[in-house]
Design a protein around this motif. Structure first.
Motif, mmCIF file in Angstrom:
data_model
loop_
_atom_site.group_PDB
_atom_site.id
_atom_site.type_symbol
_atom_site.label_atom_id
_atom_site.label_comp_id
_atom_site.label_asym_id
_atom_site.label_seq_id
_atom_site.Cartn_x
_atom_site.Cartn_y
_atom_site.Cartn_z
ATOM 1 N N THR A 26 0.789 -1.232 0.000
ATOM 2 C CA THR A 26 0.000 0.000 0.000
ATOM 3 C C THR A 26 0.821 1.282 0.000
ATOM 4 O OG1 THR A 26 -0.154 -0.086 2.420
ATOM 5 C CG2 THR A 26 -1.940 -1.103 1.169
ATOM 6 N N ILE A 27 2.072 1.224 0.450
ATOM 7 C CA ILE A 27 2.865 2.452 0.560
ATOM 8 C C ILE A 27 3.012 3.131 -0.795
ATOM 9 C CG2 ILE A 27 5.136 1.381 0.190
ATOM 10 C CD1 ILE A 27 6.226 3.213 2.400
ATOM 11 N N ILE A 28 2.915 2.331 -1.858
ATOM 12 C CA ILE A 28 3.120 2.849 -3.201
ATOM 13 C C ILE A 28 1.923 3.638 -3.711
ATOM 14 C CG2 ILE A 28 2.175 0.913 -4.520
ATOM 15 C CD1 ILE A 28 5.520 2.637 -5.231
ATOM 16 N N PHE A 29 0.726 3.425 -3.124
ATOM 17 C CA PHE A 29 -0.488 4.028 -3.666
ATOM 18 C C PHE A 29 -0.446 5.552 -3.639
ATOM 19 C CE2 PHE A 29 -2.624 -0.144 -2.793
ATOM 20 C CZ PHE A 29 -2.971 -0.403 -4.102
ATOM 21 N N VAL A 30 -0.086 6.126 -2.480
ATOM 22 C CA VAL A 30 -0.061 7.577 -2.366
ATOM 23 C C VAL A 30 1.043 8.167 -3.234
ATOM 24 C CG1 VAL A 30 0.213 9.516 -0.773
ATOM 25 C CG2 VAL A 30 -1.032 7.488 -0.047
ATOM 26 N N ALA A 31 2.121 7.397 -3.429
ATOM 27 C CA ALA A 31 3.242 7.880 -4.237
ATOM 28 C C ALA A 31 2.990 7.732 -5.734
ATOM 29 C CB ALA A 31 4.517 7.111 -3.853
ATOM 30 N N MET A 32 1.988 6.953 -6.116
ATOM 31 C CA MET A 32 1.793 6.640 -7.538
ATOM 32 C C MET A 32 1.541 7.864 -8.425
ATOM 33 S SD MET A 32 -0.149 2.966 -7.261
ATOM 34 C CE MET A 32 -0.665 2.831 -8.961
ATOM 35 N N PRO A 33 0.742 8.836 -8.010
ATOM 36 C CA PRO A 33 0.588 10.010 -8.885
ATOM 37 C C PRO A 33 1.916 10.709 -9.164
ATOM 38 C CG PRO A 33 -1.165 9.945 -7.244
ATOM 39 C CD PRO A 33 -0.173 8.885 -6.849
ATOM 40 N N GLY A 155 2.436 8.873 2.245
ATOM 41 C CA GLY A 155 2.155 10.295 2.109
ATOM 42 C C GLY A 155 3.250 11.165 2.700
ATOM 43 N N LEU A 156 3.712 10.786 3.875
ATOM 44 C CA LEU A 156 4.763 11.553 4.548
ATOM 45 C C LEU A 156 6.063 11.545 3.745
ATOM 46 C CD1 LEU A 156 4.149 10.371 8.240
ATOM 47 C CD2 LEU A 156 3.697 12.654 7.315
ATOM 48 N N LEU A 157 6.475 10.350 3.322
ATOM 49 C CA LEU A 157 7.740 10.226 2.601
ATOM 50 C C LEU A 157 7.692 10.908 1.239
ATOM 51 C CD1 LEU A 157 8.687 6.513 3.421
ATOM 52 C CD2 LEU A 157 9.760 8.573 4.325
ATOM 53 N N THR A 158 6.569 10.723 0.518
ATOM 54 C CA THR A 158 6.451 11.323 -0.809
ATOM 55 C C THR A 158 6.483 12.844 -0.732
ATOM 56 O OG1 THR A 158 5.156 9.443 -1.607
ATOM 57 C CG2 THR A 158 5.030 11.463 -2.892
ATOM 58 N N SER A 159 5.842 13.411 0.287
ATOM 59 C CA SER A 159 5.756 14.860 0.403
ATOM 60 C C SER A 159 7.060 15.493 0.853
ATOM 61 C CB SER A 159 4.645 15.237 1.388
ATOM 62 O OG SER A 159 3.394 14.848 0.902
ATOM 63 N N TYR A 160 7.718 14.892 1.824
ATOM 64 C CA TYR A 160 8.890 15.522 2.423
ATOM 65 C C TYR A 160 10.219 15.038 1.845
ATOM 66 C CZ TYR A 160 5.752 17.486 5.896
ATOM 67 O OH TYR A 160 4.747 18.198 6.513
ATOM 68 N N VAL A 161 10.230 13.863 1.211
ATOM 69 C CA VAL A 161 11.483 13.331 0.668
ATOM 70 C C VAL A 161 11.367 13.089 -0.839
ATOM 71 C CG1 VAL A 161 13.256 11.548 0.859
ATOM 72 C CG2 VAL A 161 11.949 12.214 2.894
ATOM 73 N N GLY A 162 10.294 12.455 -1.266
ATOM 74 C CA GLY A 162 10.115 12.087 -2.667
ATOM 75 C C GLY A 162 9.636 10.654 -2.752
ATOM 76 N N TRP A 163 9.030 10.289 -3.894
ATOM 77 C CA TRP A 163 8.470 8.943 -4.018
ATOM 78 C C TRP A 163 9.549 7.879 -3.890
ATOM 79 C CZ3 TRP A 163 10.386 5.778 -7.747
ATOM 80 C CH2 TRP A 163 10.988 6.359 -8.866
ATOM 81 N N GLU A 164 10.793 8.221 -4.220
ATOM 82 C CA GLU A 164 11.878 7.242 -4.114
ATOM 83 C C GLU A 164 12.050 6.731 -2.684
ATOM 84 O OE1 GLU A 164 12.881 10.173 -7.432
ATOM 85 O OE2 GLU A 164 12.109 10.253 -5.374
ATOM 86 N N ALA A 165 11.704 7.572 -1.712
ATOM 87 C CA ALA A 165 11.877 7.191 -0.308
ATOM 88 C C ALA A 165 10.947 6.056 0.102
ATOM 89 C CB ALA A 165 11.637 8.399 0.596
ATOM 90 N N THR A 166 9.821 5.873 -0.615
ATOM 91 C CA THR A 166 8.924 4.763 -0.289
ATOM 92 C C THR A 166 9.588 3.415 -0.587
ATOM 93 O OG1 THR A 166 7.858 4.802 -2.473
ATOM 94 C CG2 THR A 166 6.898 6.188 -0.749
ATOM 95 N N PHE A 167 10.617 3.429 -1.415
ATOM 96 C CA PHE A 167 11.415 2.234 -1.665
ATOM 97 C C PHE A 167 12.631 2.175 -0.732
ATOM 98 C CE2 PHE A 167 9.087 2.747 -5.614
ATOM 99 C CZ PHE A 167 8.788 1.443 -5.979
ATOM 100 N N PHE A 168 13.332 3.285 -0.625
ATOM 101 C CA PHE A 168 14.568 3.310 0.161
ATOM 102 C C PHE A 168 14.336 2.982 1.636
ATOM 103 C CE2 PHE A 168 16.407 6.480 -3.089
ATOM 104 C CZ PHE A 168 17.078 5.465 -3.756
ATOM 105 N N VAL A 169 13.137 3.257 2.158
ATOM 106 C CA VAL A 169 12.868 3.026 3.573
ATOM 107 C C VAL A 169 13.034 1.556 3.959
ATOM 108 C CG1 VAL A 169 10.372 2.630 3.294
ATOM 109 C CG2 VAL A 169 11.247 3.573 5.447
ATOM 110 N N ASN A 170 12.873 0.651 3.003
ATOM 111 C CA ASN A 170 13.002 -0.779 3.294
ATOM 112 C C ASN A 170 14.445 -1.246 3.435
ATOM 113 O OD1 ASN A 170 10.175 -1.268 3.072
ATOM 114 N ND2 ASN A 170 10.369 -1.305 0.849
ATOM 115 N N VAL A 171 15.382 -0.503 2.845
ATOM 116 C CA VAL A 171 16.771 -0.968 2.782
ATOM 117 C C VAL A 171 17.413 -1.105 4.166
ATOM 118 C CG1 VAL A 171 19.061 -0.519 1.838
ATOM 119 C CG2 VAL A 171 17.024 -0.062 0.440
ATOM 120 N N PRO A 172 17.371 -0.076 5.029
ATOM 121 C CA PRO A 172 17.963 -0.258 6.365
ATOM 122 C C PRO A 172 17.257 -1.323 7.190
ATOM 123 C CG PRO A 172 16.795 1.842 6.224
ATOM 124 C CD PRO A 172 16.877 1.303 4.838
ATOM 125 N N ILE A 173 15.948 -1.470 7.003
ATOM 126 C CA ILE A 173 15.211 -2.517 7.724
ATOM 127 C C ILE A 173 15.707 -3.890 7.300
ATOM 128 C CG2 ILE A 173 12.933 -3.562 8.092
ATOM 129 C CD1 ILE A 173 11.712 -0.777 7.669
#
Length: 479
Positions: A26-33, A155-173
């Motif tokens: 679901t994280i991708i939905f808000v970033a999709m536009p 929504g938070l990541l897309t607005s303040y960082v960019g849609w790329e962050a919705t992917f990058f957030v998984n890497v450190p985890i």
């Protein structure tokens, strides 16, 4: 391995893995536009950002369970998390549509290997009884919570960082989990299993599903009997029929069809399919509504899903009491019933709607979602031997992932036919027309959810039936 502290860390990494898998749907939905505009996607092709993950996840789950049994659950867990992290990294770096969709497919592959290994590790790392039930409850509830949390975080990541962050957030985890897994998890595998892989079955079922859903996505735009779409579904159906034939003849099938004699497992898989086809599509169409009709920004859209996220946490807390009072069929029925109410409320959203207007429907759906998601895994494990738990989990997860992909494609097709418009031009619709499309989607979801209630009560056994079977067969109910 026996200390409470170590088990707490083990449960943490297993639960966070389940959370990430659900969140990534679901994280991708808000970033999709945002990513759609930047990479030049149409709405029709944008579905593949969702479907590439769902179909790869669902199509490879069964072989994921098989590999986990043969090669070791902890080893496969680590490999899978590595693939998932790599897919996330590539997704964040994507500069083309093809690269992004490929990255989503790699994430789906990682998730397909990760999911059955995660459940099997819970079975082997926690003692049967109260300890394991608590671990399973936390693990399963993270799935329902993750689906809601993904929208807020997206929504938070897309607005303040960019849609790329919705992917990058998984890497450190992923890196953290890979480091901790060898320390706090003990290895387990099915030593009695034959060392064989059903490659033919895996290829046939995966390609069959991919081609069939590709047809469902493309046909509304290009024509149901078009030469550019019809061959895909024809080949897909042939491949799926071939899969059934292969499984019946091979010595080491990807799945034994005898498992479907277990009513609870069959019912749970069907419930998962219908749950994801209805509840799963909610996020796509609510995002269309908030950003396409209400013209919310990504951050406003993400924050508007906060009530849904919080209500999912509430629903997760109610599960044990609900199961004690109503059993698995009753709990799923109540959860689906709440979904129907919520969808009907959302089907009345107006073009000039507000945060308050959307909240009652999303809160009700959030509670129902948590009840159904957790309980369908509990139902599916009932009466299944320990050595088949991984395959059983994979079957339920397969139903869930494929249901989401097919559900979205079918709803889009019905909207296109109902509005006599091309689904690929939805981003060009006037707010009033897009609002009508969203209404249709929620009404269809309500109908699918009603079917889910019927399936739950017809297929899932009542508590007294389960107890009687348990006494006769001496099979322990592990969930």
């Amino acid at each position: 391995m026996n200390s409470d502290k170590t088990k707490g860390i083990a449960l943490f990494i297993l639960a966070i893995s389940q959370l990430v898998m659900a969140l990534d749907y679901t994280i991708i939905f808000v970033a999709m536009p945002s990513l759609g505009n930047e990479l030049g996607f149409t709405t029709n092709h944008l579905q593949w950002v969702v479907s590439a993950y769902s179909l790869t996840f669902g199509g490879l789950l069964l072989i994921g369970g098989r590999l986990s049994d043969l090669l070791g659950r902890r080893r496969m867990f680590i490999i899978a998390m590595g693939l998932f992290g790599l897919g996330s990294l590539l997704g964040g770096l994507a500069e083309s549509q093809l690269m992004l969709i490929t990255a989503r497919g790699l994430q789906g592959l990682g998730a397909a290997l990760l999911s059955p290994a995660t459940l099997s590790l819970i079975m082997s790392n926690f003692k049967e009884g109260k300890e394991r039930n608590r671990a399973l409850g936390i693990w399963a509830s993270m799935g329902g919570v993750g689906m809601s949390l993904g929208l807020l975080l997206g929504g938070l990541l897309t607005s303040y960082v960019g849609w790329e962050a919705t992917f990058f957030v998984n890497v450190p985890i992923a890196i953290l989990v890979i480091i901790l897994a060898p320390i706090v998890l003990k290895e387990s595998k099915n030593l009695s299993a034959a060392k064989g892989f059903d490659i033919a079955g895996t290829i046939s079922v995966t390609l069959g599903l991919l081609l069939s859903v590709y047809y469902l996505i493309q046909a509304p735009a290009e024509g149901w009997f078009s030469k550019s779409t019809l061959p895909f579904v024809m080949i897909g159906v042939v491949l799926l029929i071939s899969f059934v034939v292969i499984e019946k003849r091979t010595k080491e099938p990807l799945i034994s069809f005898q498992m479907f004699h277990n009513r609870n497992l069959t019912g749970a898989a069907l419930t998962a399919f219908l749950f994801s086809a209805s509840f799963g599509s909610l996020y796509y169409f609510l995002t269309l509504y908030t950003q396409g009709v209400l013209e919310y920004s990504a951050i406003e859209s993400g924050l508007s899903f906060l009530p849904l996220t919080l209500s999912a946490f509430v629903g997760a807390k109610l599960i044990n009491k609900m199961l004690s009072s109503f059993g698995v069929a009753g709990t799923i029925g109540i959860g689906m019933g709440l979904g129907i109410i919520g969808f009907l409320l959302l089907s009345r959203l107006s073009v000039t709607g507000s945060f308050i207007e959307k909240t009652p429907g999303t809160v009700i759906i959030g509670i129902g979602q948590a009840l159904v998601f957790t309980t369908m895994f509990i139902a599916g494990s009932t009466g299944v031997s320990k050595k088949e738990q991984g395959v059983a989990s994979a079957l339920i997860s397969t139903g869930q992932q494929i249901g989401g992909a097919i559900g979205l494609a079918v709803i889009m097709a019905i909207i296109s036919a109902s509005l006599e418009s091309n689904s690929s031009s939805m981003e060009m619709m006037l707010p009033s027309d897009l609002n009508s499309a969203v209404h249709i989607a929620f009404l269809i979801s309500a109908a699918i959810t009603l079917l889910g209630i019927l399936v739950a009560f017809v297929t899932l056994k009542r508590p007294n039936q389960i107890n009687k079977e348990e006494e006769n067969t001496n099979i322990t109910i592990t969930h």
